[in-house]
Design a protein around this motif. Sequence first.
Motif, PDB file in Angstrom:
ATOM      1  N   SER A   8       0.694  -1.258  -0.022  1.00  0.00           N
ATOM      2  CA  SER A   8       0.021  -0.183  -0.015  1.00  0.00           C
ATOM      3  C   SER A   8       0.696   1.280  -0.081  1.00  0.00           C
ATOM      4  O   SER A   8       0.338   2.254  -0.365  1.00  0.00           O
ATOM      5  N   TRP A  51      -3.671   1.102  -7.426  1.00  0.00           N
ATOM      6  CA  TRP A  51      -4.257  -0.183  -6.378  1.00  0.00           C
ATOM      7  C   TRP A  51      -4.976  -0.780  -7.341  1.00  0.00           C
ATOM      8  O   TRP A  51      -5.616  -0.512  -8.249  1.00  0.00           O
ATOM      9  N   ALA A  52      -4.817  -2.228  -7.162  1.00  0.00           N
ATOM     10  CA  ALA A  52      -5.373  -3.200  -7.731  1.00  0.00           C
ATOM     11  C   ALA A  52      -5.989  -4.228  -6.721  1.00  0.00           C
ATOM     12  O   ALA A  52      -5.411  -4.428  -5.697  1.00  0.00           O
ATOM     13  N   HIS A 105       7.072  -6.409  -2.315  1.00  0.00           N
ATOM     14  CA  HIS A 105       7.946  -5.772  -1.377  1.00  0.00           C
ATOM     15  C   HIS A 105       7.832  -6.711   0.178  1.00  0.00           C
ATOM     16  O   HIS A 105       8.547  -6.082   0.962  1.00  0.00           O
ATOM     17  N   ASN A 144       1.212  -9.004   5.019  1.00  0.00           N
ATOM     18  CA  ASN A 144       0.032  -9.592   4.392  1.00  0.00           C
ATOM     19  C   ASN A 144       0.274  -9.875   3.036  1.00  0.00           C
ATOM     20  O   ASN A 144      -0.226 -10.938   2.565  1.00  0.00           O
ATOM     21  N   SER A 145       1.085  -9.220   2.306  1.00  0.00           N
ATOM     22  CA  SER A 145       1.383  -9.855   0.955  1.00  0.00           C
ATOM     23  C   SER A 145       2.030 -11.215   0.791  1.00  0.00           C
ATOM     24  O   SER A 145       1.800 -12.031   0.065  1.00  0.00           O
ATOM     25  N   GLU A 161      -0.429 -13.685   1.617  1.00  0.00           N
ATOM     26  CA  GLU A 161      -1.490 -13.738   0.406  1.00  0.00           C
ATOM     27  C   GLU A 161      -0.782 -14.542  -0.641  1.00  0.00           C
ATOM     28  O   GLU A 161      -1.676 -15.465  -1.267  1.00  0.00           O
TER      29      GLU A 161
HETATM   30  N1  UDP Z   1      -3.163  -4.295  -1.584  1.00  0.00           N
HETATM   31  C1  UDP Z   1      -3.882  -4.507  -2.555  1.00  0.00           C
HETATM   32  N2  UDP Z   1      -3.904  -3.687  -3.752  1.00  0.00           N
HETATM   33  C2  UDP Z   1      -2.623  -2.857  -3.907  1.00  0.00           C
HETATM   34  C3  UDP Z   1      -1.733  -2.788  -2.958  1.00  0.00           C
HETATM   35  C4  UDP Z   1      -2.083  -3.509  -1.728  1.00  0.00           C
HETATM   36  O1  UDP Z   1      -5.055  -4.937  -2.595  1.00  0.00           O
HETATM   37  O2  UDP Z   1      -2.661  -2.458  -4.963  1.00  0.00           O
HETATM   38  C5  UDP Z   1      -3.569  -4.815  -0.236  1.00  0.00           C
HETATM   39  C6  UDP Z   1      -2.665  -6.113  -0.301  1.00  0.00           C
HETATM   40  O3  UDP Z   1      -3.532  -7.476  -0.467  1.00  0.00           O
HETATM   41  C7  UDP Z   1      -2.243  -6.481   1.314  1.00  0.00           C
HETATM   42  C8  UDP Z   1      -2.367  -4.959   1.804  1.00  0.00           C
HETATM   43  O4  UDP Z   1      -2.985  -4.146   0.871  1.00  0.00           O
HETATM   44  O5  UDP Z   1      -3.486  -7.012   1.983  1.00  0.00           O
HETATM   45  C9  UDP Z   1      -0.822  -4.607   2.142  1.00  0.00           C
HETATM   46  O6  UDP Z   1      -0.289  -4.916   3.126  1.00  0.00           O
HETATM   47  P1  UDP Z   1       1.319  -5.506   3.115  1.00  0.00           P
HETATM   48  O7  UDP Z   1       1.363  -5.908   4.765  1.00  0.00           O
HETATM   49  O8  UDP Z   1       1.649  -6.477   2.197  1.00  0.00           O
HETATM   50  O9  UDP Z   1       2.126  -4.244   2.981  1.00  0.00           O
HETATM   51  P2  UDP Z   1       2.141  -2.657   3.564  1.00  0.00           P
HETATM   52  O10 UDP Z   1       1.120  -2.109   2.588  1.00  0.00           O
HETATM   53  O11 UDP Z   1       1.614  -2.624   4.917  1.00  0.00           O
HETATM   54  O12 UDP Z   1       3.412  -2.210   3.491  1.00  0.00           O
END
Ligand code: UDP
Length: 479
Positions: A274, A344-345, A362, A366-367, A370
Amino acid sequence: AQVHHAPHVVVLTSPGVGHVAPVAEFATRLAALHGLATTIVTYTNLSSPTNSSALSSLPPVISTAALPEVPLDDLPADAHIVTLILTVVHRALPHLRALLVSFLSSSSPVVFLADMLCPAALAVAEDLGLPRYVFYPSSLMSLCTLLYTPELARTTTCDCRDLPEPVVLPGCLPLHGADLVEPVQDRANPVYDLLVDLGLDYLRCHGFIVHTFDAMEHDTLQAFRDLSDRGVYPPAYAVGPFVRPFSDTSAEHGCIRWLDEQPDGSVLYVCFGSGGTLSTVQTAELAAGLEASGQRFLWVVRFPSDMDNSAGYLGHQTTDDPVSCLPEGFVERTKGVGLVVPQWAPQVEILEHRAVGGFLSHCGWNSCLEAVCAGVPVLAWPLFAEQRMNAVKLASDHVGVALRVSGGDGAVVTREEVAVAVRELMVGEKGAVARRRARELRVEAREASVPGGPAHQALAAVVDLWRCAAAASPAPAPA
Ligand code: UDP
């Protein structure tokens, strides 16, 4: 007669969709599996539209409350993002106390949870005599390193990247100093001392609710259990993995329709979470490398920033199109093979799509989860926070689902390096091994989260403690 009240769960979450979204999913589970009502408390400072959308369409037993904005204008313009967040947490404590007191004067006993960046708030809950927990949406290994930060500060004098030996914590992979969380990398930055306090504040909790599972962190969980049995740390409950699709309308997103037209396992999904942001030069090298790799890709593009690799974190909204920052002619030349999505996607849906065969990530936690839940191997490109440590874990022998991009500290990863790494992940031998391992781990992730399985049992164990505490708490005075 004694009246038994179900506990009212109050979860305080720090800003950022990577924190808010797992809290929302956790609260949804508490409602669905245990019939508990939750209030999710957010901060007005630093919040963004994506934060708010993570809180939309929650079941009716989940409420939200935002703590009022606190002043930050005395902080230097270049203050670390974690300094900003931790300052907000501290300054909003009186507002949090007032909110908790108002909940306590209503009928249900309160259980308080603070997310990973808010343990300072545990002091307020302690003062009010509440059961209190940390909701930790990252790996147990990273929690172990944060708990170790006070000792690191006490026993070393150099910057941790210069430590001669790796840091070896019980049940954790050996970590080079440079792989410890990014805010402890610079001792001179005020954020360092704030992280030391964070490590101490965690110890005020009665338990850690951690978004992890045994197959990811078996040894760490085991060692932590031993430590908590010996009273060194409060216990940890492994309640993961749970993955929440971002919105109900994701399936209509144009990129899903584009994926529908691509061959199975052929597309590399590229996204830096994000907030992850590349420099202008790095964005151009990545573009050229993707093009040179000859592989299909779906790239979520952000505006480059030459100042800060977490610049996108605050959900800075703009009407301009970041695609305009890509090298000239790139979009046209890669048409058919590549799709560029601005800002964003719908990541969860993308990763679960049969056409996706790899994830350039990165390595936000969460990534990572997932990707694991979707059985997709990762090309790890960590940027900040605890992402280097997450990359080490994903690429470790035990987990084994990730390859690393080369490129040293802060150095630009060249287009040649990008192309080689992308090809290795998508069509190389090492990529095939990581893909097999990712598929195995997907099975283990499912086994962890089946009804009645380990994640449910861990959650039920902690909910039982809350119910006992609620039953033992005095009934409120009749109105
Ligand atoms: N996410 C998304 N679409 C995007 C970018 C991020 O849905 O284009 C979601 C992703 O699926 C995850 C969260 O945002 O659930 C990002 O969390 P993560 O812990 O991976 O990284 P952070 O954003 O905290 O650095």
